[in-house]
Design a protein around this motif. Structure first.
Motif, PDB file in Angstrom:
ATOM      1  N   PRO A   1      24.402   6.323 -64.463  1.00  0.00           N
ATOM      2  CA  PRO A   1      25.322   7.282 -65.090  1.00  0.00           C
ATOM      3  C   PRO A   1      26.688   6.672 -65.355  1.00  0.00           C
ATOM      4  CG  PRO A   1      25.215   7.662 -62.738  1.00  0.00           C
ATOM      5  CD  PRO A   1      24.219   6.575 -63.034  1.00  0.00           C
ATOM      6  N   LEU A   2      27.278   7.061 -66.457  1.00  0.00           N
ATOM      7  CA  LEU A   2      28.655   6.665 -66.744  1.00  0.00           C
ATOM      8  C   LEU A   2      29.537   7.873 -66.420  1.00  0.00           C
ATOM      9  CD1 LEU A   2      29.975   4.467 -69.561  1.00  0.00           C
ATOM     10  CD2 LEU A   2      31.133   6.620 -69.109  1.00  0.00           C
ATOM     11  N   ILE A   3      30.371   7.730 -65.397  1.00  0.00           N
ATOM     12  CA  ILE A   3      31.185   8.832 -64.898  1.00  0.00           C
ATOM     13  C   ILE A   3      32.605   8.705 -65.434  1.00  0.00           C
ATOM     14  CG2 ILE A   3      32.055   9.998 -62.826  1.00  0.00           C
ATOM     15  CD1 ILE A   3      29.668   8.645 -61.331  1.00  0.00           C
ATOM     16  N   SER A   4      33.061   9.694 -66.175  1.00  0.00           N
ATOM     17  CA  SER A   4      34.426   9.682 -66.709  1.00  0.00           C
ATOM     18  C   SER A   4      35.405   9.987 -65.585  1.00  0.00           C
ATOM     19  CB  SER A   4      34.575  10.724 -67.813  1.00  0.00           C
ATOM     20  OG  SER A   4      33.754  10.396 -68.926  1.00  0.00           O
ATOM     21  N   LEU A   5      36.426   9.112 -65.438  1.00  0.00           N
ATOM     22  CA  LEU A   5      37.462   9.318 -64.422  1.00  0.00           C
ATOM     23  C   LEU A   5      38.703   9.976 -65.018  1.00  0.00           C
ATOM     24  CD1 LEU A   5      37.142   5.919 -62.520  1.00  0.00           C
ATOM     25  CD2 LEU A   5      36.059   8.111 -61.985  1.00  0.00           C
TER      26      LEU A   5
ATOM     27  N   ALA B   1      36.292   5.014 -67.055  1.00  0.00           N
ATOM     28  CA  ALA B   1      34.996   5.493 -66.569  1.00  0.00           C
ATOM     29  C   ALA B   1      34.460   4.543 -65.506  1.00  0.00           C
ATOM     30  CB  ALA B   1      34.008   5.625 -67.720  1.00  0.00           C
ATOM     31  N   LEU B   2      33.424   5.010 -64.813  1.00  0.00           N
ATOM     32  CA  LEU B   2      32.814   4.247 -63.722  1.00  0.00           C
ATOM     33  C   LEU B   2      31.303   4.230 -63.889  1.00  0.00           C
ATOM     34  CD1 LEU B   2      32.604   3.003 -60.796  1.00  0.00           C
ATOM     35  CD2 LEU B   2      32.664   5.378 -59.963  1.00  0.00           C
ATOM     36  N   VAL B   3      30.713   3.042 -63.685  1.00  0.00           N
ATOM     37  CA  VAL B   3      29.259   2.913 -63.622  1.00  0.00           C
ATOM     38  C   VAL B   3      28.903   2.389 -62.235  1.00  0.00           C
ATOM     39  CG1 VAL B   3      27.225   1.735 -64.501  1.00  0.00           C
ATOM     40  CG2 VAL B   3      28.950   2.529 -66.092  1.00  0.00           C
TER      41      VAL B   3
ATOM     42  N   HIS C   1      38.707   1.308 -70.298  1.00  0.00           N
ATOM     43  CA  HIS C   1      38.579   0.598 -69.023  1.00  0.00           C
ATOM     44  C   HIS C   1      37.322   1.097 -68.315  1.00  0.00           C
ATOM     45  CE1 HIS C   1      42.804  -0.155 -69.880  1.00  0.00           C
ATOM     46  NE2 HIS C   1      42.748  -1.162 -69.016  1.00  0.00           N
ATOM     47  N   LEU C   2      36.466   0.151 -67.892  1.00  0.00           N
ATOM     48  CA  LEU C   2      35.222   0.535 -67.237  1.00  0.00           C
ATOM     49  C   LEU C   2      35.082  -0.196 -65.909  1.00  0.00           C
ATOM     50  CD1 LEU C   2      32.507   2.090 -67.395  1.00  0.00           C
ATOM     51  CD2 LEU C   2      31.517  -0.012 -68.344  1.00  0.00           C
ATOM     52  N   PHE C   3      34.967   0.589 -64.822  1.00  0.00           N
ATOM     53  CA  PHE C   3      34.687   0.028 -63.505  1.00  0.00           C
ATOM     54  C   PHE C   3      33.171  -0.099 -63.333  1.00  0.00           C
ATOM     55  CE2 PHE C   3      38.678   2.389 -62.971  1.00  0.00           C
ATOM     56  CZ  PHE C   3      39.505   1.379 -62.507  1.00  0.00           C
ATOM     57  N   ILE C   4      32.726  -1.293 -62.985  1.00  0.00           N
ATOM     58  CA  ILE C   4      31.306  -1.526 -62.697  1.00  0.00           C
ATOM     59  C   ILE C   4      31.200  -1.886 -61.223  1.00  0.00           C
ATOM     60  CG2 ILE C   4      29.252  -2.869 -63.261  1.00  0.00           C
ATOM     61  CD1 ILE C   4      30.543  -3.492 -65.969  1.00  0.00           C
TER      62      ILE C   4
ATOM     63  N   PRO D   1      36.308  -4.554 -68.675  1.00  0.00           N
ATOM     64  CA  PRO D   1      35.484  -4.316 -67.493  1.00  0.00           C
ATOM     65  C   PRO D   1      36.187  -4.777 -66.218  1.00  0.00           C
ATOM     66  CG  PRO D   1      34.715  -6.270 -68.633  1.00  0.00           C
ATOM     67  CD  PRO D   1      35.889  -5.764 -69.411  1.00  0.00           C
ATOM     68  N   ILE D   2      36.047  -4.023 -65.162  1.00  0.00           N
ATOM     69  CA  ILE D   2      36.583  -4.378 -63.850  1.00  0.00           C
ATOM     70  C   ILE D   2      35.420  -4.308 -62.868  1.00  0.00           C
ATOM     71  CG2 ILE D   2      38.228  -3.812 -62.037  1.00  0.00           C
ATOM     72  CD1 ILE D   2      39.901  -2.386 -64.209  1.00  0.00           C
TER      73      ILE D   2
END
Length: 280
Positions: free
Chosen positions: A167-171, A176-178, A207-210, A240-241
């Motif tokens: 799931p891709l969770i919007s922060l 967002a966070l995966v 910005h996407l946290f993985i 990506p972070i």
């Protein structure tokens, strides 16, 4: 020659009786699924399916074999796809095919005894053979077609599971966070790549946290695909972070010669969130 219009008409006239006799003699104490249902609608539909089979099967004695087999396959497919039959053990379904086959053999024998044709014994053997061969085909095609239906269902369910497992969770508006959890095989890694890119574009993520802290082990192919995801994210303007990178995964990435120079990496997700917050 197995074709006989009189036999066809005789069997067709018995179709309703065949259905009622068949249903009334089902051993419901030893059957399950559709055959043991008490739902009037399910029972009515089951009888309807059986009656339609009789209307079709009688045609084996008046039409060519190829045409008959095509119509038989069409009917078998409706049973293979039927929800209630999918919930019924296959051995119970095959058992009912065999009981109906015996009904036909009895009626063929009855017809032959009242028939005054010469060589009726040989003719009866021919009719019995066509009944047995046709039922054998029906049972084989049922197992083949139901197997295909079940395979498609499993593939569809597997795809849903993969989608739900990434799931891709919007922060907030642009972040967002995966969170990745469990084993990742090549098929799931491909799904992660495709779904993540698609959702990042749809949700206008910048910005996407993985987070990989829930991933115990991945092989070299999967590691390569995950870092392909990172490259693809940068190409579409997403930073990506990466967090929670275990030593084993880091070692695999180094062995692949993957470049970490442009990538922000933290030990934990909380550290990654702090970095993002401080850069605002």
């Amino acid at each position: 020659m197995h074709r006989n219009k009189e036999l066809h008409d005789h069997l067709l006239s018995k179709a309703r009786q065949l259905t009622e006799d068949w249903y009334n003699t089902i051993d419901k104490s030893n059957s399950s699924g559709v055959y043991s249902s008490n739902d009037p609608k399910v029972i009515e539909n089951l009888k309807k399916q059986n009656f339609e089979f009789h209307q079709l099967f009688c045609e084996v004695f008046i039409i060519d074999k190829d045409t008959f087999y095509k119509r038989l396959d069409d009917w078998v497919l409706t049973i293979a796809e039927d929800k209630h039959h999918l919930e019924t053990p296959t051995h119970n379904i095959i058992q009912e095919f065999m009981r109906v086959r015996n009904q036909y053999l009895d009626f063929v024998n009855e017809f032959a005894q009242n028939c005054k044709e010469e060589n009726i014994f040989n003719q009866m053997r021919l009719w019995e053979d066509i009944v047995i061969d046709s039922f054998d085909r029906a049972m084989l095609r049922f197992m083949e077609l139901q197997n295909e239906v079940v395979k498609k269902q499993l593939q569809s369910q597997q795809q849903i599971i993969h989608e739900l497992s990434t799931p891709l969770i919007s922060l907030n508006a642009d972040t967002a966070l995966v969170p990745l959890i469990g084993n990742i095989d090549p098929a799931r890694a491909k799904m992660i790549l495709e779904n993540t890119l698609q959702q990042c574009v749809q949700k206008e993520v910048s910005h996407l946290f993985i987070d990989l802290s829930g991933v115990v082990m991945i092989d070299t192919m999967v590691a390569h695909q995950l870092f392909q995801l990172i490259d693809a994210l940068e190409l579409i303007g997403v930073k990506p972070i990466l967090s929670g990178l275990r030593p084993e995964i880091a070692q695999t990435a180094v062995q692949l010669g993957l470049n970490f120079d442009r990538l922000t990496i933290t030990s934990t997700l909380s550290q990654a969130l702090t970095i993002k917050s401080n850069n605002r």
